[in-house]
Design a protein around this motif. Structure first.
Motif, PDB file in Angstrom:
ATOM      1  N   LEU A  71       0.807  -1.208   0.000  1.00 33.12           N
ATOM      2  CA  LEU A  71       0.000   0.000   0.000  1.00 33.12           C
ATOM      3  C   LEU A  71       0.846   1.266   0.000  1.00 33.12           C
ATOM      4  O   LEU A  71       0.467   2.273  -0.612  1.00 33.12           O
ATOM      5  CB  LEU A  71      -0.939  -0.014   1.213  1.00 33.12           C
ATOM      6  CG  LEU A  71      -1.900  -1.212   1.312  1.00 33.12           C
ATOM      7  CD1 LEU A  71      -2.849  -1.037   2.488  1.00 33.12           C
ATOM      8  CD2 LEU A  71      -2.677  -1.423   0.014  1.00 33.12           C
ATOM      9  N   TYR A  72       2.006   1.231   0.650  1.00 27.36           N
ATOM     10  CA  TYR A  72       2.829   2.442   0.723  1.00 27.36           C
ATOM     11  C   TYR A  72       3.418   2.821  -0.637  1.00 27.36           C
ATOM     12  O   TYR A  72       3.846   3.970  -0.836  1.00 27.36           O
ATOM     13  CB  TYR A  72       3.954   2.252   1.739  1.00 27.36           C
ATOM     14  CG  TYR A  72       5.013   1.251   1.326  1.00 27.36           C
ATOM     15  CD1 TYR A  72       6.073   1.625   0.495  1.00 27.36           C
ATOM     16  CD2 TYR A  72       4.961  -0.065   1.772  1.00 27.36           C
ATOM     17  CE1 TYR A  72       7.043   0.708   0.116  1.00 27.36           C
ATOM     18  CE2 TYR A  72       5.921  -0.983   1.391  1.00 27.36           C
ATOM     19  CZ  TYR A  72       6.951  -0.595   0.572  1.00 27.36           C
ATOM     20  OH  TYR A  72       7.911  -1.504   0.191  1.00 27.36           O
ATOM     21  N   GLN A  73       3.420   1.883  -1.585  1.00 24.19           N
ATOM     22  CA  GLN A  73       3.998   2.175  -2.897  1.00 24.19           C
ATOM     23  C   GLN A  73       3.110   3.083  -3.744  1.00 24.19           C
ATOM     24  O   GLN A  73       3.598   3.769  -4.637  1.00 24.19           O
ATOM     25  CB  GLN A  73       4.271   0.862  -3.642  1.00 24.19           C
ATOM     26  CG  GLN A  73       5.346   0.000  -2.988  1.00 24.19           C
ATOM     27  CD  GLN A  73       5.487  -1.354  -3.657  1.00 24.19           C
ATOM     28  OE1 GLN A  73       4.537  -1.894  -4.237  1.00 24.19           O
ATOM     29  NE2 GLN A  73       6.682  -1.931  -3.579  1.00 24.19           N
ATOM     30  N   GLU A  74       1.804   3.063  -3.483  1.00 21.96           N
ATOM     31  CA  GLU A  74       0.871   3.894  -4.251  1.00 21.96           C
ATOM     32  C   GLU A  74      -0.118   4.573  -3.299  1.00 21.96           C
ATOM     33  O   GLU A  74      -1.312   4.302  -3.330  1.00 21.96           O
ATOM     34  CB  GLU A  74       0.132   3.047  -5.289  1.00 21.96           C
ATOM     35  CG  GLU A  74       1.033   2.383  -6.322  1.00 21.96           C
ATOM     36  CD  GLU A  74       0.254   1.635  -7.375  1.00 21.96           C
ATOM     37  OE1 GLU A  74      -0.457   2.290  -8.168  1.00 21.96           O
ATOM     38  OE2 GLU A  74       0.341   0.392  -7.398  1.00 21.96           O
ATOM     39  N   PRO A  75       0.384   5.482  -2.446  1.00 18.61           N
ATOM     40  CA  PRO A  75      -0.464   6.041  -1.381  1.00 18.61           C
ATOM     41  C   PRO A  75      -1.673   6.826  -1.904  1.00 18.61           C
ATOM     42  O   PRO A  75      -2.756   6.747  -1.310  1.00 18.61           O
ATOM     43  CB  PRO A  75       0.500   6.949  -0.603  1.00 18.61           C
ATOM     44  CG  PRO A  75       1.622   7.245  -1.555  1.00 18.61           C
ATOM     45  CD  PRO A  75       1.746   6.014  -2.396  1.00 18.61           C
ATOM     46  N   LEU A  76      -1.519   7.599  -2.992  1.00 15.42           N
ATOM     47  CA  LEU A  76      -2.641   8.373  -3.496  1.00 15.42           C
ATOM     48  C   LEU A  76      -3.735   7.472  -4.055  1.00 15.42           C
ATOM     49  O   LEU A  76      -4.935   7.740  -3.871  1.00 15.42           O
ATOM     50  CB  LEU A  76      -2.166   9.358  -4.563  1.00 15.42           C
ATOM     51  CG  LEU A  76      -1.254  10.483  -4.058  1.00 15.42           C
ATOM     52  CD1 LEU A  76      -0.836  11.383  -5.211  1.00 15.42           C
ATOM     53  CD2 LEU A  76      -1.954  11.296  -2.971  1.00 15.42           C
ATOM     54  N   ARG A  77      -3.331   6.417  -4.720  1.00 20.14           N
ATOM     55  CA  ARG A  77      -4.308   5.475  -5.269  1.00 20.14           C
ATOM     56  C   ARG A  77      -5.076   4.806  -4.135  1.00 20.14           C
ATOM     57  O   ARG A  77      -6.302   4.627  -4.207  1.00 20.14           O
ATOM     58  CB  ARG A  77      -3.575   4.437  -6.113  1.00 20.14           C
ATOM     59  CG  ARG A  77      -4.465   3.575  -6.970  1.00 20.14           C
ATOM     60  CD  ARG A  77      -3.624   2.616  -7.796  1.00 20.14           C
ATOM     61  NE  ARG A  77      -4.427   1.690  -8.571  1.00 20.14           N
ATOM     62  CZ  ARG A  77      -3.964   0.548  -9.076  1.00 20.14           C
ATOM     63  NH1 ARG A  77      -2.675   0.222  -8.907  1.00 20.14           N
ATOM     64  NH2 ARG A  77      -4.762  -0.252  -9.764  1.00 20.14           N
ATOM     65  N   VAL A  78      -4.358   4.423  -3.087  1.00 25.08           N
ATOM     66  CA  VAL A  78      -5.007   3.796  -1.925  1.00 25.08           C
ATOM     67  C   VAL A  78      -5.925   4.789  -1.228  1.00 25.08           C
ATOM     68  O   VAL A  78      -7.057   4.445  -0.847  1.00 25.08           O
ATOM     69  CB  VAL A  78      -3.943   3.254  -0.953  1.00 25.08           C
ATOM     70  CG1 VAL A  78      -4.606   2.725   0.327  1.00 25.08           C
ATOM     71  CG2 VAL A  78      -3.129   2.148  -1.616  1.00 25.08           C
ATOM     72  N   LEU A  79      -5.477   6.032  -1.056  1.00 30.63           N
ATOM     73  CA  LEU A  79      -6.298   7.044  -0.395  1.00 30.63           C
ATOM     74  C   LEU A  79      -7.582   7.294  -1.167  1.00 30.63           C
ATOM     75  O   LEU A  79      -8.671   7.390  -0.581  1.00 30.63           O
ATOM     76  CB  LEU A  79      -5.506   8.342  -0.245  1.00 30.63           C
ATOM     77  CG  LEU A  79      -6.240   9.506   0.424  1.00 30.63           C
ATOM     78  CD1 LEU A  79      -6.662   9.141   1.841  1.00 30.63           C
ATOM     79  CD2 LEU A  79      -5.366  10.763   0.429  1.00 30.63           C
ATOM     80  N   ARG A  80      -7.482   7.401  -2.495  1.00 32.05           N
ATOM     81  CA  ARG A  80      -8.695   7.589  -3.305  1.00 32.05           C
ATOM     82  C   ARG A  80      -9.651   6.420  -3.138  1.00 32.05           C
ATOM     83  O   ARG A  80     -10.876   6.607  -3.075  1.00 32.05           O
ATOM     84  CB  ARG A  80      -8.309   7.770  -4.769  1.00 32.05           C
ATOM     85  CG  ARG A  80      -7.684   9.131  -5.082  1.00 32.05           C
ATOM     86  CD  ARG A  80      -7.625   9.385  -6.588  1.00 32.05           C
ATOM     87  NE  ARG A  80      -6.675   8.475  -7.235  1.00 32.05           N
ATOM     88  CZ  ARG A  80      -5.400   8.763  -7.467  1.00 32.05           C
ATOM     89  NH1 ARG A  80      -4.910   9.934  -7.104  1.00 32.05           N
ATOM     90  NH2 ARG A  80      -4.619   7.898  -8.087  1.00 32.05           N
ATOM     91  N   GLY A  81      -9.103   5.196  -3.073  1.00 29.94           N
ATOM     92  CA  GLY A  81      -9.948   4.027  -2.871  1.00 29.94           C
ATOM     93  C   GLY A  81     -10.651   4.053  -1.524  1.00 29.94           C
ATOM     94  O   GLY A  81     -11.851   3.733  -1.419  1.00 29.94           O
ATOM     95  N   LEU A  82      -9.941   4.452  -0.473  1.00 27.03           N
ATOM     96  CA  LEU A  82     -10.536   4.496   0.864  1.00 27.03           C
ATOM     97  C   LEU A  82     -11.618   5.571   0.946  1.00 27.03           C
ATOM     98  O   LEU A  82     -12.699   5.346   1.510  1.00 27.03           O
ATOM     99  CB  LEU A  82      -9.445   4.756   1.898  1.00 27.03           C
ATOM    100  CG  LEU A  82      -8.480   3.598   2.160  1.00 27.03           C
ATOM    101  CD1 LEU A  82      -7.321   4.056   3.046  1.00 27.03           C
ATOM    102  CD2 LEU A  82      -9.206   2.420   2.805  1.00 27.03           C
ATOM    103  N   LEU A  83     -11.352   6.767   0.408  1.00 27.68           N
ATOM    104  CA  LEU A  83     -12.343   7.844   0.453  1.00 27.68           C
ATOM    105  C   LEU A  83     -13.588   7.461  -0.336  1.00 27.68           C
ATOM    106  O   LEU A  83     -14.722   7.744   0.094  1.00 27.68           O
ATOM    107  CB  LEU A  83     -11.726   9.132  -0.094  1.00 27.68           C
ATOM    108  CG  LEU A  83     -10.616   9.757   0.767  1.00 27.68           C
ATOM    109  CD1 LEU A  83     -10.015  10.961   0.063  1.00 27.68           C
ATOM    110  CD2 LEU A  83     -11.154  10.140   2.140  1.00 27.68           C
ATOM    111  N   TRP A  84     -13.410   6.831  -1.481  1.00 30.14           N
ATOM    112  CA  TRP A  84     -14.568   6.368  -2.259  1.00 30.14           C
ATOM    113  C   TRP A  84     -15.356   5.331  -1.469  1.00 30.14           C
ATOM    114  O   TRP A  84     -16.591   5.358  -1.433  1.00 30.14           O
ATOM    115  CB  TRP A  84     -14.072   5.788  -3.583  1.00 30.14           C
ATOM    116  CG  TRP A  84     -15.157   5.204  -4.433  1.00 30.14           C
ATOM    117  CD1 TRP A  84     -15.912   5.849  -5.370  1.00 30.14           C
ATOM    118  CD2 TRP A  84     -15.624   3.848  -4.411  1.00 30.14           C
ATOM    119  NE1 TRP A  84     -16.810   4.991  -5.946  1.00 30.14           N
ATOM    120  CE2 TRP A  84     -16.659   3.746  -5.367  1.00 30.14           C
ATOM    121  CE3 TRP A  84     -15.265   2.708  -3.687  1.00 30.14           C
ATOM    122  CZ2 TRP A  84     -17.332   2.551  -5.622  1.00 30.14           C
ATOM    123  CZ3 TRP A  84     -15.935   1.519  -3.928  1.00 30.14           C
ATOM    124  CH2 TRP A  84     -16.962   1.446  -4.874  1.00 30.14           C
ATOM    125  N   SER A  85     -14.639   4.405  -0.823  1.00 34.51           N
ATOM    126  CA  SER A  85     -15.301   3.312  -0.105  1.00 34.51           C
ATOM    127  C   SER A  85     -16.138   3.819   1.060  1.00 34.51           C
ATOM    128  O   SER A  85     -17.202   3.255   1.369  1.00 34.51           O
ATOM    129  CB  SER A  85     -14.251   2.314   0.398  1.00 34.51           C
ATOM    130  OG  SER A  85     -13.534   1.752  -0.674  1.00 34.51           O
TER     131      SER A  85
END
Length: 434
Positions: A71-85
């Motif tokens: 997850l730390y390799q793509e933090p913005l992608r993960v953050l967008r996924g969490l906010l959407w979820s």
């Protein structure tokens, strides 16, 4: 069974890593389902680690989408996924299930699967109507969580390690939530069927991988080597990752115990974590000059080696971790070339190879019995030829690819709303509840 390309939805096929040389059965299935007109997308939890691929991979039309491996390799992608979820109707249910899982499995791996699931759920195209995952352990966790967020049904193919190393509580809950599942050996099917909901015995079905013989050359004619000629030794081969469950340490012990008057050479294809240790073992046993470790190879090179060989050997066993094989595709690939098989009487192997009929089976971990079996079969070219012909006939008559694919295709088409099923299968209501 064939059908037209679907206009009402796509299927996301989720794998642990793609492409992988050791998973020809997955590539074979994806390619065949595409050729039957099913619209597939590939999602992978890991990036590829091997430089070469099988020709099958080049024929597969679907291009893989890679989730963040860490997850730390793509933090913005993960953050967008969490906010959407957070905004999805299924988020509360997801967190409740995730916390229950985390309490029983308090590992960083569990959190990684949640993050990957949020990314996947957000990025899935609107046209995806069903999720199908290979392996019931960590990949199925990602799919289960993503399905809750998207309100989709999902299904699974269970294979080997995922069956025998996943806790029963986790398998039971995943099977209960999945719309359906398949597995590739009778032993695995019996185990998973015991964990399925009692009211739904058809939830998990047996579907052998089989082999698409159209992709393989006709068996070759072999010279009658008997190990008596130092200039033309008996050629023994094996294919598989250098991991504990393959039993290659037992094989090296067996090879070192072969009589001095038997002339032989052994070649191994495959990478793996134990490769260095196996090379050191061969040196210590005094057989390194007769053993070649060739590394990972694409399928055409594997088949070429089998065509030049006299004996295929796979001494599979249960690893200390509990990991074990199912029915390795390489056993059937050896049979496709009428290559005599010596293997363990273990896991799914005896479902295909019957001792004394299609090959020779020995007890797993018994390297002395393995040495004896190799010694005898190396000296008997006529017996090798008869066993090879019998294995090829069994492959052709009972383990072709079509039967398993027919079942999987039918269930996938049912999940897309294209057709009913006639085997008593029903899709559980809870599978689509957000």
């Amino acid at each position: 069974m064939t059908g037209p390309r679907s206009d009402i939805g796509r299927i996301a096929v989720v794998v642990k890593g793609y492409p992988r040389l050791s998973e020809t059965f997955i590539a074979q299935e994806i390619l065949a389902l595409e050729e039957r007109g099913l619209p597939l997308d590939i999602w992978s939890l890991r990036h590829p680690t091997e430089r070469v691929v099988h020709p099958m991979h080049e024929r597969i039309r679907a291009r893989p989408t890679y989730l963040p491996e860490y997850l730390y390799q793509e933090p913005l992608r993960v953050l967008r996924g969490l906010l959407w979820s957070l905004r999805q109707p299924g988020f509360r249910r997801l967190i409740r299930i995730f916390l229950q899982d985390l309490k029983r499995d308090p590992t960083p791996n569990r959190g990684r699967r949640l993050g990957q699931a949020c990314v996947m759920a957000r990025e899935l195209p609107a046209g995806v109507r069903h999720l199908h995952v290979h392996y019931l352990h960590t990949p199925a966790s990602v799919v289960r969580y993503a399905a809750i967020l998207r309100g989709l049904a999902w299904s699974f193919s269970a294979h080997a390690k995922d069956i025998w190393t996943t806790p029963d509580w986790e398998k039971r809950e995943k099977i209960a939530e999945a719309a359906w599942g398949v597995t590739c050996t009778a032993a695995g099917h019996a185990h998973l069927a015991m964990l399925a909901p009692p009211a739904d015995p058809a939830r998990v079905a047996l579907a052998y991988h089989g082999l698409d013989l159209s992709r393989f050359p006709s068996p070759p004619q072999r010279p009658a080597r008997d190990g008596s000629d130092p200039a033309d030794p008996v050629r023994i081969v094996s294919v598989g990752r250098a991991v504990a469950k393959k039993g290659f340490d037992d094989l090296l012990n067996a090879l070192a115990a072969l009589p001095e008057d038997l002339n032989w050479r052994f070649a191994h294809i495959g990478g793996g974590e134990m490769l260095g240790a196996l090379k050191r073992q061969a040196e210590a046993a005094g057989v390194a000059g007769k053993v070649a470790f060739l590394g990972a190879k694409a399928q055409p090179e594997v088949i070429a080696l089998m065509r030049e060989a006299d004996v295929f050997v796979l001494p599979a066993k249960r690893a200390r971790s509990g990991d074990q094989d199912g029915l390795p595709n390489v056993v059937m690939e050896a049979a496709s070339q009428e290559l005599a098989i010596v293997a363990s009487d273990f896991a799914g192997i005896p479902e295909f190879v019957r001792d004394g009929r299609e090959g020779v089976l020995v007890s797993p971990g018994d390297w002395e019995a393995l040495a004896n079996a190799l010694n005898l079969i190396a000296r008997e070219p006529a017996r090798r030829a008869a066993l090879g012909r019998a294995a090829h006939a069994r492959l052709r008559e009972a383990f072709s690819i079509d039967a398993g694919l027919d079942l999987i295709e039918a269930r996938l088409r049912h999940s897309l709303g294209q057709m009913p099923l006639a085997d008593g299968y029903r899709e559980p209501a809870e599978a689509t509840a957000p």
